[in-house]
Design a protein around this motif. Structure first.
Motif, PDB file in Angstrom:
ATOM      1  N   ALA A  74      74.544  22.172  20.178  1.00  0.00           N
ATOM      2  CA  ALA A  74      74.371  20.906  19.442  1.00  0.00           C
ATOM      3  C   ALA A  74      75.126  19.782  20.141  1.00  0.00           C
ATOM      4  O   ALA A  74      76.189  19.344  19.686  1.00  0.00           O
ATOM      5  CB  ALA A  74      74.846  21.064  18.000  1.00  0.00           C
ATOM      6  N   PRO A  75      74.578  19.297  21.275  1.00  0.00           N
ATOM      7  CA  PRO A  75      75.236  18.175  21.940  1.00  0.00           C
ATOM      8  C   PRO A  75      75.192  16.937  21.049  1.00  0.00           C
ATOM      9  O   PRO A  75      74.259  16.788  20.263  1.00  0.00           O
ATOM     10  CB  PRO A  75      74.392  17.959  23.202  1.00  0.00           C
ATOM     11  N   MET A  76      76.199  16.099  21.154  1.00  0.00           N
ATOM     12  CA  MET A  76      76.206  14.879  20.337  1.00  0.00           C
ATOM     13  C   MET A  76      75.316  13.823  20.972  1.00  0.00           C
ATOM     14  O   MET A  76      75.465  13.483  22.142  1.00  0.00           O
ATOM     15  CB  MET A  76      77.630  14.324  20.206  1.00  0.00           C
ATOM     16  N   TYR A  77      74.349  13.341  20.192  1.00  0.00           N
ATOM     17  CA  TYR A  77      73.507  12.220  20.617  1.00  0.00           C
ATOM     18  C   TYR A  77      73.719  11.101  19.603  1.00  0.00           C
ATOM     19  O   TYR A  77      73.358  11.254  18.430  1.00  0.00           O
ATOM     20  CB  TYR A  77      72.013  12.607  20.632  1.00  0.00           C
ATOM     21  N   ASN A  78      74.289  10.014  20.061  1.00  0.00           N
ATOM     22  CA  ASN A  78      74.526   8.870  19.177  1.00  0.00           C
ATOM     23  C   ASN A  78      75.189   9.301  17.866  1.00  0.00           C
ATOM     24  O   ASN A  78      74.694   9.044  16.772  1.00  0.00           O
ATOM     25  CB  ASN A  78      73.231   8.087  18.957  1.00  0.00           C
ATOM     26  N   TYR A  79      76.281   9.983  18.049  1.00  0.00           N
ATOM     27  CA  TYR A  79      77.185  10.435  16.980  1.00  0.00           C
ATOM     28  C   TYR A  79      76.660  11.620  16.172  1.00  0.00           C
ATOM     29  O   TYR A  79      77.368  12.153  15.326  1.00  0.00           O
ATOM     30  CB  TYR A  79      77.538   9.309  15.990  1.00  0.00           C
ATOM     31  N   SER A  80      75.382  12.003  16.402  1.00  0.00           N
ATOM     32  CA  SER A  80      74.812  13.036  15.543  1.00  0.00           C
ATOM     33  C   SER A  80      74.128  14.117  16.393  1.00  0.00           C
ATOM     34  O   SER A  80      74.360  14.194  17.594  1.00  0.00           O
ATOM     35  CB  SER A  80      73.826  12.367  14.577  1.00  0.00           C
ATOM     36  N   ALA A 115      79.326  22.403  20.248  1.00  0.00           N
ATOM     37  CA  ALA A 115      79.138  20.988  19.927  1.00  0.00           C
ATOM     38  C   ALA A 115      79.746  20.130  21.042  1.00  0.00           C
ATOM     39  O   ALA A 115      80.849  19.588  20.918  1.00  0.00           O
ATOM     40  CB  ALA A 115      79.783  20.668  18.577  1.00  0.00           C
ATOM     41  N   SER A 116      78.988  20.044  22.152  1.00  0.00           N
ATOM     42  CA  SER A 116      79.496  19.282  23.303  1.00  0.00           C
ATOM     43  C   SER A 116      79.345  17.783  23.042  1.00  0.00           C
ATOM     44  O   SER A 116      78.463  17.357  22.300  1.00  0.00           O
ATOM     45  CB  SER A 116      78.718  19.679  24.559  1.00  0.00           C
ATOM     46  N   ARG A 117      80.220  17.016  23.649  1.00  0.00           N
ATOM     47  CA  ARG A 117      80.127  15.565  23.493  1.00  0.00           C
ATOM     48  C   ARG A 117      80.796  14.855  24.652  1.00  0.00           C
ATOM     49  O   ARG A 117      81.765  15.374  25.233  1.00  0.00           O
ATOM     50  CB  ARG A 117      80.689  15.090  22.154  1.00  0.00           C
ATOM     51  N   GLY A 118      80.239  13.684  24.979  1.00  0.00           N
ATOM     52  CA  GLY A 118      80.735  12.942  26.134  1.00  0.00           C
ATOM     53  C   GLY A 118      82.107  12.358  25.931  1.00  0.00           C
ATOM     54  O   GLY A 118      82.887  12.212  26.877  1.00  0.00           O
ATOM     55  N   GLY A 119      82.434  12.017  24.693  1.00  0.00           N
ATOM     56  CA  GLY A 119      83.744  11.448  24.376  1.00  0.00           C
ATOM     57  C   GLY A 119      84.574  12.442  23.588  1.00  0.00           C
ATOM     58  O   GLY A 119      84.400  13.655  23.715  1.00  0.00           O
ATOM     59  N   SER A 120      85.487  11.908  22.783  1.00  0.00           N
ATOM     60  CA  SER A 120      86.273  12.776  21.912  1.00  0.00           C
ATOM     61  C   SER A 120      86.332  12.158  20.522  1.00  0.00           C
ATOM     62  O   SER A 120      86.518  10.944  20.380  1.00  0.00           O
ATOM     63  CB  SER A 120      87.700  12.946  22.437  1.00  0.00           C
ATOM     64  N   TYR A 121      86.156  13.002  19.547  1.00  0.00           N
ATOM     65  CA  TYR A 121      86.177  12.574  18.137  1.00  0.00           C
ATOM     66  C   TYR A 121      87.201  13.431  17.388  1.00  0.00           C
ATOM     67  O   TYR A 121      87.123  13.608  16.183  1.00  0.00           O
ATOM     68  CB  TYR A 121      84.777  12.714  17.527  1.00  0.00           C
ATOM     69  N   ALA A 122      88.148  13.945  18.154  1.00  0.00           N
ATOM     70  CA  ALA A 122      89.148  14.846  17.571  1.00  0.00           C
ATOM     71  C   ALA A 122      90.023  14.073  16.585  1.00  0.00           C
ATOM     72  O   ALA A 122      90.149  12.856  16.688  1.00  0.00           O
ATOM     73  CB  ALA A 122      90.000  15.438  18.692  1.00  0.00           C
ATOM     74  N   LEU A 156      84.683  15.185  26.061  1.00  0.00           N
ATOM     75  CA  LEU A 156      84.931  14.297  27.215  1.00  0.00           C
ATOM     76  C   LEU A 156      84.057  14.675  28.418  1.00  0.00           C
ATOM     77  O   LEU A 156      84.454  14.471  29.565  1.00  0.00           O
ATOM     78  CB  LEU A 156      86.424  14.326  27.592  1.00  0.00           C
ATOM     79  N   THR A 157      82.875  15.222  28.152  1.00  0.00           N
ATOM     80  CA  THR A 157      82.034  15.704  29.252  1.00  0.00           C
ATOM     81  C   THR A 157      81.496  14.567  30.123  1.00  0.00           C
ATOM     82  O   THR A 157      81.011  14.816  31.229  1.00  0.00           O
ATOM     83  CB  THR A 157      80.839  16.535  28.735  1.00  0.00           C
ATOM     84  N   MET A 158      81.574  13.335  29.638  1.00  0.00           N
ATOM     85  CA  MET A 158      81.119  12.203  30.458  1.00  0.00           C
ATOM     86  C   MET A 158      82.209  11.717  31.413  1.00  0.00           C
ATOM     87  O   MET A 158      81.943  10.865  32.280  1.00  0.00           O
ATOM     88  CB  MET A 158      80.667  11.040  29.560  1.00  0.00           C
ATOM     89  N   ALA A 159      83.412  12.249  31.286  1.00  0.00           N
ATOM     90  CA  ALA A 159      84.527  11.755  32.117  1.00  0.00           C
ATOM     91  C   ALA A 159      84.240  11.815  33.621  1.00  0.00           C
ATOM     92  O   ALA A 159      84.527  10.859  34.340  1.00  0.00           O
ATOM     93  CB  ALA A 159      85.818  12.492  31.763  1.00  0.00           C
TER      94      ALA A 159
HETATM   95  C1  LIG Z   1      70.802  10.176  24.062  1.00  0.00           C
HETATM   96  C2  LIG Z   1      72.248  10.525  24.249  1.00  0.00           C
HETATM   97  C3  LIG Z   1      73.193  10.028  23.377  1.00  0.00           C
HETATM   98  C4  LIG Z   1      74.528  10.366  23.506  1.00  0.00           C
HETATM   99  N1  LIG Z   1      75.435   9.910  22.585  1.00  0.00           N
HETATM  100  C5  LIG Z   1      76.718  10.286  22.662  1.00  0.00           C
HETATM  101  C6  LIG Z   1      77.652   9.883  21.666  1.00  0.00           C
HETATM  102  O1  LIG Z   1      77.338   9.197  20.710  1.00  0.00           O
HETATM  103  N2  LIG Z   1      78.938  10.276  21.802  1.00  0.00           N
HETATM  104  C7  LIG Z   1      79.341  11.073  22.824  1.00  0.00           C
HETATM  105  O2  LIG Z   1      80.521  11.425  22.861  1.00  0.00           O
HETATM  106  N3  LIG Z   1      78.484  11.501  23.776  1.00  0.00           N
HETATM  107  C8  LIG Z   1      77.185  11.119  23.722  1.00  0.00           C
HETATM  108  N4  LIG Z   1      76.287  11.553  24.673  1.00  0.00           N
HETATM  109  C9  LIG Z   1      76.773  12.434  25.755  1.00  0.00           C
HETATM  110  C10 LIG Z   1      76.510  13.902  25.447  1.00  0.00           C
HETATM  111  O3  LIG Z   1      77.016  14.268  24.193  1.00  0.00           O
HETATM  112  C11 LIG Z   1      77.188  14.735  26.519  1.00  0.00           C
HETATM  113  O4  LIG Z   1      76.658  14.409  27.791  1.00  0.00           O
HETATM  114  C12 LIG Z   1      77.072  16.232  26.268  1.00  0.00           C
HETATM  115  O5  LIG Z   1      77.932  16.916  27.151  1.00  0.00           O
HETATM  116  C13 LIG Z   1      75.630  16.743  26.472  1.00  0.00           C
HETATM  117  O6  LIG Z   1      75.566  18.090  26.135  1.00  0.00           O
HETATM  118  P1  LIG Z   1      75.482  19.277  27.221  1.00  0.00           P
HETATM  119  O7  LIG Z   1      76.627  19.042  28.192  1.00  0.00           O
HETATM  120  O8  LIG Z   1      75.638  20.477  26.385  1.00  0.00           O
HETATM  121  O9  LIG Z   1      74.133  19.123  27.868  1.00  0.00           O
HETATM  122  C14 LIG Z   1      74.941  11.212  24.560  1.00  0.00           C
HETATM  123  C15 LIG Z   1      73.974  11.726  25.448  1.00  0.00           C
HETATM  124  C16 LIG Z   1      72.654  11.394  25.293  1.00  0.00           C
HETATM  125  C17 LIG Z   1      71.637  11.969  26.251  1.00  0.00           C
END
Ligand SMILES: Cc1cc2nc3c(=O)[nH]c(=O)nc-3n(C[C@H](O)[C@H](O)[C@H](O)COP(=O)(O)O)c2cc1C
Length: 199
Positions: A74-80, A115-122, A156-159
């Motif tokens: 469940a990667p985070m996309y736009n907070y959800s 629940a992967s995410r680019g930032g941190s919401y800890a 922080l996967t976008m770091a």
């Molecule tokens: C459409 C889209 C929206 C995203 N929105 C967020 C976000 O709101 N917050 C965040 O922390 N990361 C956001 N990201 C980054 C992803 O959560 C992050 O790259 C995550 O590691 C992707 O999952 P995966 O590594 O399992 O493929 C977004 C990525 C995409 C493609």
């Protein structure tokens, strides 16, 4: 992370069955009015459209009900959560069966969510209040459907990709390594727990 979990799980269960849905490659249809209303009507009264749509929902529901364990990416996309995962949920969440009864049909099934995410919401971070992945899945799959949820949170996967986050790369690496280790350990623990329950 989900691959690491699956590998560790399969090592414990070489003969087991894994049902894998890549919801991006093969999306589950978004819920239609027919599929929704069919859930509240006597099957004997279903229109052909309701019957077809409902049969698709029941297939997904039965998979969930029969699973010993569930793993969700469940990667985070736009907070959800991604809309593809939401479409699956809208199909499997059925009032009177998977939710809304004293004993929902998948109650107690262990479910691990990566629940992967680019930032941190800890807790304690500036965006803590924008976390709608864990909070949402806990509400719908945990509280309503009764699954036993556990989260693995690579953050922080976008770091490494976003120069503005370059200072955070070491924290990202630590989170990634911990999540990998957690995925392997949790899969093994779960497999052992289920095996001892079955014995
Ligand atoms: C459409 C889209 C929206 C995203 N929105 C967020 C976000 O709101 N917050 C965040 O922390 N990361 C956001 N990201 C980054 C992803 O959560 C992050 O790259 C995550 O590691 C992707 O999952 P995966 O590594 O399992 O493929 C977004 C990525 C995409 C493609």
């Amino acid at each position: 992370m989900t691959d690491a979990f699956r590998k560790a799980w399969e090592e414990q269960h070489p003969e087991g069955t894994v049902i894998y849905h890549d919801l991006t490659a093969n999306p589950v249809p978004h819920i239609s009015a027919a599929a929704h209303t069919a859930g509240f009507a006597d099957p004997a009264t279903h229109t052909p459209e309701q019957a077809t749509a409902f049969a698709e929902r029941v297939k997904l529901i039965e998979e969930l009900e029969q699973a010993d364990a569930v793993l969700i990416g469940a990667p985070m996309y736009n907070y959800s959560i991604p809309s593809t995962l939401k479409a699956w949920l809208d199909n499997v969440i059925l009032m009177g069966r998977t939710i809304g009864v004293d004993a929902p049909s998948a109650k107690g099934t262990p479910a691990t969510v990566v629940a992967s995410r680019g930032g941190s919401y800890a807790p304690g971070t500036p965006r803590e209040g924008y976390e709608y992945v864990q909070n949402y899945l806990q509400a719908v799959l945990g509280d309503a459907a009764g699954l036993e949820l556990e989260f693995i949170v690579p953050e922080l996967t976008m770091a490494p990709h976003n120069p503005a986050m370059s200072d955070l790369v070491p924290l990202y690496e630590a989170s990634r390594d911990k999540a990998h280790a957690d995925a392997t350990v949790k899969a093994k623990e779960l497999a052992e727990r289920l095996a001892s329950n079955a014995a």
